[in-house]
Design a protein around this motif. Structure first.
Motif, PDB file in Angstrom:
ATOM      1  N   PHE A 163       0.840  -1.200   0.000  1.00 14.15           N
ATOM      2  CA  PHE A 163       0.000   0.000   0.000  1.00 14.15           C
ATOM      3  C   PHE A 163       0.874   1.249   0.000  1.00 14.15           C
ATOM      4  CE2 PHE A 163      -2.445  -3.351   2.229  1.00 14.15           C
ATOM      5  CZ  PHE A 163      -3.530  -3.445   1.361  1.00 14.15           C
ATOM      6  N   ARG A 165       2.627   4.630  -1.388  1.00 14.88           N
ATOM      7  CA  ARG A 165       2.415   5.719  -2.348  1.00 14.88           C
ATOM      8  C   ARG A 165       3.754   6.191  -2.869  1.00 14.88           C
ATOM      9  NH1 ARG A 165      -0.400   9.640   1.730  1.00 14.88           N
ATOM     10  NH2 ARG A 165       1.072   8.464   2.993  1.00 14.88           N
ATOM     11  N   GLU A 166       3.865   6.399  -4.165  1.00 19.37           N
ATOM     12  CA  GLU A 166       5.109   6.947  -4.712  1.00 19.37           C
ATOM     13  C   GLU A 166       5.379   8.296  -4.067  1.00 19.37           C
ATOM     14  OE1 GLU A 166       5.874   6.998  -8.896  1.00 19.37           O
ATOM     15  OE2 GLU A 166       4.866   5.074  -9.154  1.00 19.37           O
ATOM     16  N   LYS A 215      -6.491  -5.386  -2.086  1.00 17.33           N
ATOM     17  CA  LYS A 215      -5.630  -4.422  -2.785  1.00 17.33           C
ATOM     18  C   LYS A 215      -6.385  -3.709  -3.920  1.00 17.33           C
ATOM     19  CE  LYS A 215      -2.217  -2.310  -4.670  1.00 17.33           C
ATOM     20  NZ  LYS A 215      -1.422  -1.253  -4.110  1.00 17.33           N
ATOM     21  N   ASN A 262      -9.752  15.577  -2.844  1.00 17.80           N
ATOM     22  CA  ASN A 262      -9.234  16.760  -3.545  1.00 17.80           C
ATOM     23  C   ASN A 262      -9.621  16.717  -5.014  1.00 17.80           C
ATOM     24  OD1 ASN A 262      -7.941  17.665  -1.197  1.00 17.80           O
ATOM     25  ND2 ASN A 262      -6.154  16.390  -1.631  1.00 17.80           N
ATOM     26  N   GLY A 266      -7.769  15.127 -12.078  1.00 20.34           N
ATOM     27  CA  GLY A 266      -7.922  13.667 -12.187  1.00 20.34           C
ATOM     28  C   GLY A 266      -6.720  12.915 -11.669  1.00 20.34           C
ATOM     29  N   PHE A 272      -3.717   3.478  -9.994  1.00 17.00           N
ATOM     30  CA  PHE A 272      -5.173   3.660 -10.036  1.00 17.00           C
ATOM     31  C   PHE A 272      -5.770   3.353 -11.420  1.00 17.00           C
ATOM     32  CE2 PHE A 272      -5.311   6.881  -6.267  1.00 17.00           C
ATOM     33  CZ  PHE A 272      -5.151   5.842  -5.388  1.00 17.00           C
ATOM     34  N   PHE A 330       2.884  12.700 -12.503  1.00 13.76           N
ATOM     35  CA  PHE A 330       1.473  12.401 -12.210  1.00 13.76           C
ATOM     36  C   PHE A 330       1.057  12.922 -10.848  1.00 13.76           C
ATOM     37  CE2 PHE A 330       3.045   8.685  -9.912  1.00 13.76           C
ATOM     38  CZ  PHE A 330       2.065   8.425  -8.949  1.00 13.76           C
ATOM     39  N   LYS A 331       2.063  13.232 -10.011  1.00 11.51           N
ATOM     40  CA  LYS A 331       1.817  13.929  -8.748  1.00 11.51           C
ATOM     41  C   LYS A 331       3.153  14.499  -8.276  1.00 11.51           C
ATOM     42  CE  LYS A 331       2.507  10.084  -5.599  1.00 11.51           C
ATOM     43  NZ  LYS A 331       1.999   9.334  -4.468  1.00 11.51           N
ATOM     44  N   GLU A 395       0.541  18.879  -8.269  1.00 19.27           N
ATOM     45  CA  GLU A 395       0.495  19.550  -6.971  1.00 19.27           C
ATOM     46  C   GLU A 395       1.884  19.727  -6.336  1.00 19.27           C
ATOM     47  OE1 GLU A 395      -0.746  16.641  -7.977  1.00 19.27           O
ATOM     48  OE2 GLU A 395      -1.322  15.304  -6.329  1.00 19.27           O
ATOM     49  N   ARG A 418      -4.906  21.770  -9.523  1.00 20.47           N
ATOM     50  CA  ARG A 418      -4.563  21.015  -8.304  1.00 20.47           C
ATOM     51  C   ARG A 418      -4.792  21.764  -7.005  1.00 20.47           C
ATOM     52  NH1 ARG A 418      -4.824  15.846  -9.665  1.00 20.47           N
ATOM     53  NH2 ARG A 418      -3.772  15.486 -11.647  1.00 20.47           N
TER      54      ARG A 418
HETATM   55  C1  UGA Z   1      -1.671   4.708  -4.966  1.00 23.41           C
HETATM   56  C2  UGA Z   1      -2.280   4.442  -3.577  1.00 23.41           C
HETATM   57  O1  UGA Z   1      -2.505   5.697  -2.904  1.00 23.41           O
HETATM   58  C3  UGA Z   1      -1.351   3.575  -2.730  1.00 23.41           C
HETATM   59  O2  UGA Z   1      -1.985   3.253  -1.491  1.00 23.41           O
HETATM   60  C4  UGA Z   1      -1.069   2.265  -3.499  1.00 23.41           C
HETATM   61  O3  UGA Z   1      -0.179   1.431  -2.791  1.00 23.41           O
HETATM   62  C5  UGA Z   1      -0.449   2.602  -4.852  1.00 23.41           C
HETATM   63  O4  UGA Z   1      -1.371   3.442  -5.590  1.00 23.41           O
HETATM   64  C6  UGA Z   1      -0.213   1.306  -5.573  1.00 23.41           C
HETATM   65  O5  UGA Z   1      -1.171   0.598  -5.871  1.00 23.41           O
HETATM   66  O6  UGA Z   1       0.964   0.900  -5.699  1.00 23.41           O
HETATM   67  P1  UGA Z   1       0.157   6.386  -5.947  1.00 23.41           P
HETATM   68  O7  UGA Z   1      -0.364   5.962  -7.284  1.00 23.41           O
HETATM   69  O8  UGA Z   1       1.615   6.375  -5.698  1.00 23.41           O
HETATM   70  O9  UGA Z   1      -0.489   5.461  -4.779  1.00 23.41           O
HETATM   71  O10 UGA Z   1      -0.319   7.890  -5.715  1.00 23.41           O
HETATM   72  P2  UGA Z   1      -1.470   8.659  -4.915  1.00 23.41           P
HETATM   73  O11 UGA Z   1      -0.835   9.532  -3.917  1.00 23.41           O
HETATM   74  O12 UGA Z   1      -2.507   7.757  -4.442  1.00 23.41           O
HETATM   75  O13 UGA Z   1      -2.057   9.599  -6.076  1.00 23.41           O
HETATM   76  C7  UGA Z   1      -2.603   9.048  -7.279  1.00 23.41           C
HETATM   77  C8  UGA Z   1      -3.200  10.123  -8.151  1.00 23.41           C
HETATM   78  O14 UGA Z   1      -4.400  10.637  -7.584  1.00 23.41           O
HETATM   79  C9  UGA Z   1      -2.310  11.347  -8.384  1.00 23.41           C
HETATM   80  O15 UGA Z   1      -2.404  11.702  -9.749  1.00 23.41           O
HETATM   81  C10 UGA Z   1      -2.919  12.419  -7.523  1.00 23.41           C
HETATM   82  O16 UGA Z   1      -2.703  13.710  -8.033  1.00 23.41           O
HETATM   83  C11 UGA Z   1      -4.392  12.056  -7.574  1.00 23.41           C
HETATM   84  N1  UGA Z   1      -5.188  12.508  -6.416  1.00 23.41           N
HETATM   85  C12 UGA Z   1      -4.947  12.017  -5.175  1.00 23.41           C
HETATM   86  C13 UGA Z   1      -6.231  13.386  -6.604  1.00 23.41           C
HETATM   87  O17 UGA Z   1      -6.499  13.858  -7.743  1.00 23.41           O
HETATM   88  N2  UGA Z   1      -6.999  13.763  -5.531  1.00 23.41           N
HETATM   89  C14 UGA Z   1      -6.771  13.284  -4.287  1.00 23.41           C
HETATM   90  O18 UGA Z   1      -7.535  13.657  -3.354  1.00 23.41           O
HETATM   91  C15 UGA Z   1      -5.717  12.404  -4.111  1.00 23.41           C
END
Ligand code: UGA
Length: 431
Positions: A163, A165-166, A215, A262, A266, A272, A330-331, A395, A418
């Motif tokens: 779980f 996050r990058e 997962k 947030n 997207g 995801f 992507f973030k 962001e 963002r």
């Molecule tokens: C995501 C999950 O958060 C992790 O728990 C999981 O382990 C990982 O996928 C995986 O399956 O390996 P990650 O893809 O690294 O992690 O990034 P997130 O921080 O979750 O962000 C994903 C995207 O959603 C980004 O583009 C971010 O900008 C966007 N986001 C996130 C939103 O647009 N709104 C939000 O409120 C949160």
């Protein structure tokens, strides 16, 4: 290297030196285990052995330096599998053209592990599937491949989803919300508890198929929260209501929580989009039409183009308009551009004969592989100079500091995807 009498250090091999395998292996070494990371990519292996992470991840370089050559090493050979107490499979499961998960790397990792264990093995290796795989993969694919070559009772399998996050993976590893162990075997469970001893987190024990489903479901639910927030955000914008104010009020309900609400351009990333698509495909195959999952993906496809729609309200003809694109990753905190929402935005700008002028603190080089012919700058200020408009796609915290840099623009059309800008006259994509 002994951790404690109750929890001795284990010999651990990680198959796959990509993002998940490298972070997991390095963090397990930090917990005191003896870890070998195996990958077919020689360049990657020699980089890891030189303590140079082949990917950027906050804090990884320091951890790698502390452990490489001591209780952590990387190799192209499977030999360490033979003395492994625990062998993690952390290879990629990229999407097939129809969105389903491609399991060819999982199969070949399981076959290579079995072949090595046939040659020589410790008394009871546990083979752990760490990769994100469709429900049933551990039980119906990995287990049978191993069982076809090894005696019964000589090994066991466990599914243990990640779980991470990058950008925040190291912190997520050491402070997890939960550890899911997909096994019902007591001996395997004890070994797995030893793997993670030292971490303070609830341990949930399930069957392997339920662990796989946890997962996918967690990622699909988080993606759903984002697409839901974006749809509500698009409506809020029409009603002249601030979606961030709305979601603050909504998120205070403890049943909802304030996280992942947030609204913006997207979701992107390697997880995801891929995982929601894979879940939708397997749902359809199981005869359950995935109405909600498909809607989550559809909202996410349309969302970045809202940025263009707002831009076209200011400039109905974008031809030759110089558009600063701030943020390509992507973030924030990563150089990863996979499924970045800036990709469809730049593609659309090019389609409309606009001139995208791009800047990202880390991801510029990676984006050059996708768009070799667009302009890249070394700073936000440079990208904004003489720009007709600006689109903020990532962001990055540094964008919240931007202020007089916008004075260099030709027109002050600033669209924030963002909710990161602090200047008063930026227009939000959903607010
Ligand atoms: C995501 C999950 O958060 C992790 O728990 C999981 O382990 C990982 O996928 C995986 O399956 O390996 P990650 O893809 O690294 O992690 O990034 P997130 O921080 O979750 O962000 C994903 C995207 O959603 C980004 O583009 C971010 O900008 C966007 N986001 C996130 C939103 O647009 N709104 C939000 O409120 C949160």
């Amino acid at each position: 290297m002994k951790k404690s009498d109750k929890y001795p250090a284990l010999h651990i091999t990680i198959i796959g030196g990509g993002y998940v395998g490298l972070v997991t292996g390095t963090c397990l070494a930090h917990l005191g285990h003896d870890v070998t990371i195996v990958d077919i990519d020689e360049t990657k292996i020699s980089a890891i052995n030189s303590a140079v992470p082949p990917i950027y991840e906050n804090g990884l370089s320091e951890l790698l330096k502390n452990h490489i050559g001591k209780n952590l090493r990387a190799s192209t050979e499977y030999t360490s599998v033979s003395e492994g107490d625990v062998i993690f499979i952390a290879v990629g499961t990229p999407p097939n053209p129809d969105g389903s998960a491609n399991l060819s790397y999982i199969r070949s990792a399981a076959e290579n592990i079995a072949n090595q264990l046939v040659k020589q093995r410790t008394s009871y290796p546990v083979i752990v599937v760490k990769s994100t795989v469709p429900p049933g993969t551990t039980q119906n694919i990995v287990g049978p491949i191993l069982a076809s070559k090894l005696p019964k009772q000589s090994f066991d399998c466990c599914m243990n989803p990640e779980f991470l996050r990058e950008g925040r993976a190291i912190d997520d590893f050491f402070h997890p919300d939960r550890i899911v162990l997909g096994t019902t075997d007591e001996q395997t469970l004890n070994i797995m508890k030893n793997v993670y001893s030292g971490l303070d987190a609830p341990v949930l024990t399930t069957g392997s198929t339920a662990a796989e489903m946890i997962k996918y479901t967690a990622n699909a639910f988080l993606a759903t929260k984002i697409s839901f927030s974006n749809e509500i955000g698009n409506l809020c914008k029409q009603l002249d209501v601030d979606v961030y104010e709305v979601m603050k009020g909504v998120g205070l309900d403890h049943r909802i929580s304030p996280h992942f609400l947030n609204a913006g351009a997207g979701f992107g990333g390697s997880c995801f989009p891929k995982d929601v698509s894979a879940l939708a495909v397997l749902s359809e195959a199981a005869g359950v039409h995935p109405i909600l999952l498909q809607a989550v993906l559809a909202v996410n496809e349309a969302q970045p183009l809202q940025m263009i729609r707002i831009l076209e309200r200011h400039f109905p003809d974008l031809k030759e308009k110089r558009i600063a694109v701030l943020g390509l990753a992507f973030k924030d905190n990563t150089d990863d551009i996979r499924e970045s929402r800036s990709i469809p935005v730049i593609a659309s700008l090019l389609d409309k004969n606009a001139v995208p002028v791009c800047y990202d603190p880390m991801a510029g080089e990676n984006m050059k592989h996708v768009f070799p012919n667009v302009l890249y700058c070394n700073s936000a200020k440079e990208a904004l100079k003489n720009a007709d408009a600006c689109l903020v796609m990532t962001e990055w915290p540094e964008f919240s500091q931007l202020n007089e840099e916008f004075d260099g623009m030709k027109f002050r059309v600033i669209i924030d995807g963002r909710h990161i800008l602090t200047i008063p006259d930026a227009e939000g994509v959903c607010w």
